[in-house]
Design an enzyme around this catalytic site. Structure first.
Site, PDB file in Angstrom:
ATOM      1  N   HIS A 305       0.844  -1.190   0.000  1.00  0.00           N
ATOM      2  CA  HIS A 305       0.000   0.000   0.000  1.00  0.00           C
ATOM      3  C   HIS A 305       0.878   1.239   0.000  1.00  0.00           C
ATOM      4  O   HIS A 305       1.934   1.246   0.630  1.00  0.00           O
ATOM      5  CB  HIS A 305      -0.913   0.017   1.237  1.00  0.00           C
ATOM      6  CG  HIS A 305      -2.058   0.945   1.080  1.00  0.00           C
ATOM      7  ND1 HIS A 305      -1.946   2.285   1.336  1.00  0.00           N
ATOM      8  CD2 HIS A 305      -3.320   0.736   0.630  1.00  0.00           C
ATOM      9  CE1 HIS A 305      -3.104   2.862   1.074  1.00  0.00           C
ATOM     10  NE2 HIS A 305      -3.949   1.949   0.630  1.00  0.00           N
ATOM     11  N   ASP A 362      -7.999  -5.173   0.047  1.00  0.00           N
ATOM     12  CA  ASP A 362      -8.545  -6.038  -1.002  1.00  0.00           C
ATOM     13  C   ASP A 362      -8.169  -7.507  -0.853  1.00  0.00           C
ATOM     14  O   ASP A 362      -8.659  -8.348  -1.596  1.00  0.00           O
ATOM     15  CB  ASP A 362      -8.075  -5.543  -2.382  1.00  0.00           C
ATOM     16  CG  ASP A 362      -8.772  -4.258  -2.762  1.00  0.00           C
ATOM     17  OD1 ASP A 362      -9.936  -4.103  -2.370  1.00  0.00           O
ATOM     18  OD2 ASP A 362      -8.153  -3.418  -3.426  1.00  0.00           O
TER      19      ASP A 362
HETATM   20  N1  ACO Z   1       4.153  -7.639  -4.914  1.00  0.00           N
HETATM   21  C1  ACO Z   1       5.497  -7.630  -5.106  1.00  0.00           C
HETATM   22  N2  ACO Z   1       6.265  -6.528  -4.977  1.00  0.00           N
HETATM   23  C2  ACO Z   1       5.648  -5.385  -4.657  1.00  0.00           C
HETATM   24  C3  ACO Z   1       4.251  -5.315  -4.432  1.00  0.00           C
HETATM   25  C4  ACO Z   1       3.498  -6.506  -4.569  1.00  0.00           C
HETATM   26  N3  ACO Z   1       2.184  -6.498  -4.377  1.00  0.00           N
HETATM   27  N4  ACO Z   1       3.910  -4.050  -4.122  1.00  0.00           N
HETATM   28  C5  ACO Z   1       5.051  -3.338  -4.147  1.00  0.00           C
HETATM   29  N5  ACO Z   1       6.105  -4.152  -4.451  1.00  0.00           N
HETATM   30  C6  ACO Z   1       7.525  -3.764  -4.504  1.00  0.00           C
HETATM   31  C7  ACO Z   1       7.851  -2.998  -5.784  1.00  0.00           C
HETATM   32  O1  ACO Z   1       8.265  -3.873  -6.819  1.00  0.00           O
HETATM   33  C8  ACO Z   1       8.961  -2.096  -5.291  1.00  0.00           C
HETATM   34  O2  ACO Z   1      10.128  -2.868  -5.210  1.00  0.00           O
HETATM   35  P1  ACO Z   1      11.592  -2.191  -5.467  1.00  0.00           P
HETATM   36  O3  ACO Z   1      11.763  -1.163  -4.398  1.00  0.00           O
HETATM   37  O4  ACO Z   1      12.542  -3.329  -5.392  1.00  0.00           O
HETATM   38  O5  ACO Z   1      11.514  -1.589  -6.854  1.00  0.00           O
HETATM   39  C9  ACO Z   1       8.551  -1.733  -3.880  1.00  0.00           C
HETATM   40  O6  ACO Z   1       7.750  -2.846  -3.434  1.00  0.00           O
HETATM   41  C10 ACO Z   1       7.720  -0.452  -3.769  1.00  0.00           C
HETATM   42  O7  ACO Z   1       6.628  -0.572  -4.656  1.00  0.00           O
HETATM   43  P2  ACO Z   1       5.957   0.651  -5.406  1.00  0.00           P
HETATM   44  O8  ACO Z   1       5.202   0.122  -6.585  1.00  0.00           O
HETATM   45  O9  ACO Z   1       6.971   1.720  -5.630  1.00  0.00           O
HETATM   46  O10 ACO Z   1       4.954   1.158  -4.282  1.00  0.00           O
HETATM   47  P3  ACO Z   1       3.714   2.103  -4.518  1.00  0.00           P
HETATM   48  O11 ACO Z   1       3.467   2.789  -3.239  1.00  0.00           O
HETATM   49  O12 ACO Z   1       3.935   2.951  -5.728  1.00  0.00           O
HETATM   50  O13 ACO Z   1       2.531   1.093  -4.892  1.00  0.00           O
HETATM   51  C11 ACO Z   1       0.719  -0.415  -4.691  1.00  0.00           C
HETATM   52  C12 ACO Z   1       1.532   0.698  -4.016  1.00  0.00           C
HETATM   53  C13 ACO Z   1       0.264   0.080  -6.084  1.00  0.00           C
HETATM   54  C14 ACO Z   1      -0.507  -0.702  -3.866  1.00  0.00           C
HETATM   55  C15 ACO Z   1       1.611  -1.681  -4.848  1.00  0.00           C
HETATM   56  O14 ACO Z   1       1.984  -2.141  -3.561  1.00  0.00           O
HETATM   57  C16 ACO Z   1       0.920  -2.802  -5.624  1.00  0.00           C
HETATM   58  O15 ACO Z   1       1.033  -2.827  -6.843  1.00  0.00           O
HETATM   59  N6  ACO Z   1       0.195  -3.732  -4.939  1.00  0.00           N
HETATM   60  C17 ACO Z   1      -0.564  -4.759  -5.626  1.00  0.00           C
HETATM   61  C18 ACO Z   1      -1.890  -4.225  -6.126  1.00  0.00           C
HETATM   62  C19 ACO Z   1      -2.870  -3.959  -5.008  1.00  0.00           C
HETATM   63  O16 ACO Z   1      -3.078  -4.781  -4.128  1.00  0.00           O
HETATM   64  N7  ACO Z   1      -3.497  -2.766  -5.070  1.00  0.00           N
HETATM   65  C20 ACO Z   1      -4.532  -2.384  -4.106  1.00  0.00           C
HETATM   66  C21 ACO Z   1      -4.036  -1.311  -3.197  1.00  0.00           C
HETATM   67  S1  ACO Z   1      -5.270  -0.874  -2.005  1.00  0.00           S
HETATM   68  C22 ACO Z   1      -6.373   0.061  -2.906  1.00  0.00           C
HETATM   69  O17 ACO Z   1      -6.027   0.812  -3.780  1.00  0.00           O
HETATM   70  C23 ACO Z   1      -7.757  -0.068  -2.585  1.00  0.00           C
END
Ligand code: ACO
Length: 426
Positions: A305, A362
């Site tokens: 998140h 979620d």
């Molecule tokens: N699985 C694996 N790796 C992940 C995940 C995941 N679900 N989420 C983040 N990471 C990793 C990224 O690859 C990144 O790694 P790095 O530093 O080695 O490059 C690091 O964690 C940071 O991730 P970002 O994408 O920069 O974080 P951001 O804050 O931009 O994204 C998000 C947040 C979009 C929720 C992300 O965690 C994600 O894609 N999760 C999966 C989708 C999801 O569940 N979305 C629902 C969110 S809740 C809502 O909106 C209602």
């Protein structure tokens, strides 16, 4: 007022510091360009506040979420969704009298133009319900083109009621359309969530019998989704509304923003992922490995998140609710076990620990929806219904505060001035 100092080359720029009611600190950079010629750069707005807001408080480090000062735990356990909707929009919980008035005002407006059915019927049955919902919400503008005068409280109240009355009907209709069932109207006088549930599940050949477990579970999920400060869809609603686009058009944009898999669409993606794991022999380690592999675009859906870096308080409540609902309905779904084991394995893995990735709202919600016999592709529609009062509250706040039009800047990194070469010489 406290000041921050920004030093660049030989210049020192003083910037105002804003302190929130929970001591959050923000540096006001709105005059930075005028004072220094510089802008700030923050793709994805990871560290940028777009407004001051009184609607929802969120502390991602400590897993705290409050609507208008009330804890999410308190509201999810004790309130009903319509009370929470009123709270979000108007800032206070309704009295019994106001609540009764609200229900009857919603019932008064719970009719759609018959031509809306014709629009719905032109969609292929296989169309994704989020696309249908966004489109039908936009179409409502055509049936009531008057825009809301934000200085007129009565007009605003009327517009909010129209949304609270009409969106649940559209939700039920897109659900029924996909199943080939007749389109039903209901009676909000029986209760808001009760009526939503009935409009969705009533069969033409059977007497409808309300199931309290189903109603209570939907009520809880709607409350937990009702607001989450400046997330992608809410920011979209605020930014679209900031151009003075109407309320229905702004909400329709919010629905589209919510649809994406990284936002509200994650609930559908989570269940699809859990089903794929199940079909693949419940090989959880393989999916954890895929999620960590930088050459693989796969992410653990329902994990991570932008704001929560400890735990998502909504996920805690929903996990318990998933257990309770499955138990109460006498369902033994192996998907719940897979989800729990996935959470346990990820929580022990250094990749997820280092990046502070935990289950979000979620992760467990789809398991409940599945138990309630709501199909995967409807999950995000249910989320949209829950988020509706939050979107309205933010739209109202933004318009009554007369916030300026949302218009970010950029740092241009393209070509410098070039001379045009006519096509025959290229
Ligand atoms: N699985 C694996 N790796 C992940 C995940 C995941 N679900 N989420 C983040 N990471 C990793 C990224 O690859 C990144 O790694 P790095 O530093 O080695 O490059 C690091 O964690 C940071 O991730 P970002 O994408 O920069 O974080 P951001 O804050 O931009 O994204 C998000 C947040 C979009 C929720 C992300 O965690 C994600 O894609 N999760 C999966 C989708 C999801 O569940 N979305 C629902 C969110 S809740 C809502 O909106 C209602």
């Amino acid at each position: 007022m406290k000041k921050a100092k920004l030093t660049f080359e030989d210049k020192v720029i003083d910037l105002d510091v804003i302190t929130g009611s929970e001591n959050e600190i923000g540096i006001d950079i709105s005059k930075l360009k005028i004072k220094s010629g510089m802008i700030t750069l923050d793709p994805g707005f990871k560290n940028t506040g777009s407004c001051e807001s009184k609607v929802t408080f969120l502390d991602g480090e400590n897993g705290i979420l409050r609507y208008r000062g009330y804890s999410i735990e308190d509201l999810a356990n004790n309130a009903d969704f319509l009370e929470v909707s009123y709270l979000l929009i108007y800032g206070e919980l309704p009295t019994k009298k106001k609540y009764r008035q609200l229900l009857s005002d919603i019932q008064e407006r719970s009719v759609l133009d018959e031509d809306v059915k014709k629009i719905l019927e032109t969609f292929p049955r296989s169309a994704h319900p989020m696309g249908m919902l966004s489109c039908l919400t936009s179409s409502l503008v055509a049936f009531d083109p008057s825009s809301v005068d934000v200085n007129d409280e009565e007009e605003m109240y009327d517009a909010f009621l129209n949304l609270l009355a009409k969106i649940p009907i559209l939700v039920a209709w897109v659900f029924r359309r996909r199943r080939g069932l007749p389109l039903e109207y209901g009676d909000f006088g029986q209760g808001y969530v009760e009526n939503v549930t009935k409009m969705m599940f009533k069969m033409p050949n059977k007497k409808y019998v309300e199931n309290k477990v189903v109603v209570n579970a939907i009520n809880k999920l709607l409350i937990l989704h009702a607001d989450h400060e400046q997330n992608c869809s809410t920011s979209t609603v605020r930014i679209v509304g900031s151009s003075q686009a109407g309320l229905f058009a702004s909400i329709s944009s919010g629905i589209s923003a919510l649809w994406g898999r990284l936002h509200g669409g994650a609930n559908q993606a989570v269940l699809e992922m859990l089903e794929a794991i199940q079909n693949n022999g419940s090989n959880i380690s393989e999916y954890i490995k895929k999620a960590k592999d930088k050459n693989d675009s796969f992410r653990l859906m329902g994990f991570g998140h932008r704001v929560y870096k400890n735990f998502d308080p909504r996920a805690k409540i929903i996990k318990k609710a998933a257990h309770d609902v499955l138990y109460d309905l006498g369902i033994d779904d192996p998907i719940l076990e897979i989800a729990k084991n996935l959470e346990i394995e990820a929580s022990k893995d250094q990749y997820f620990i280092d990046r502070k990735l935990y289950p979000n709202v979620d992760f467990y919600s789809g398991i409940i929806y599945k138990a309630l016999k709501i199909p995967n592709e409807m999950f995000t529609v249910m989320f949209a219904l829950g988020r509706l009062p939050g979107w309205i509250a933010h739209w109202r706040e933004m318009r009554t505060k007369k916030e300026p039009i949302g218009r970010p800047r950029q740092i241009y990194t393209g070509e410098k001035l070039r001379e045009f070469i006519s096509i025959d010489k290229r």
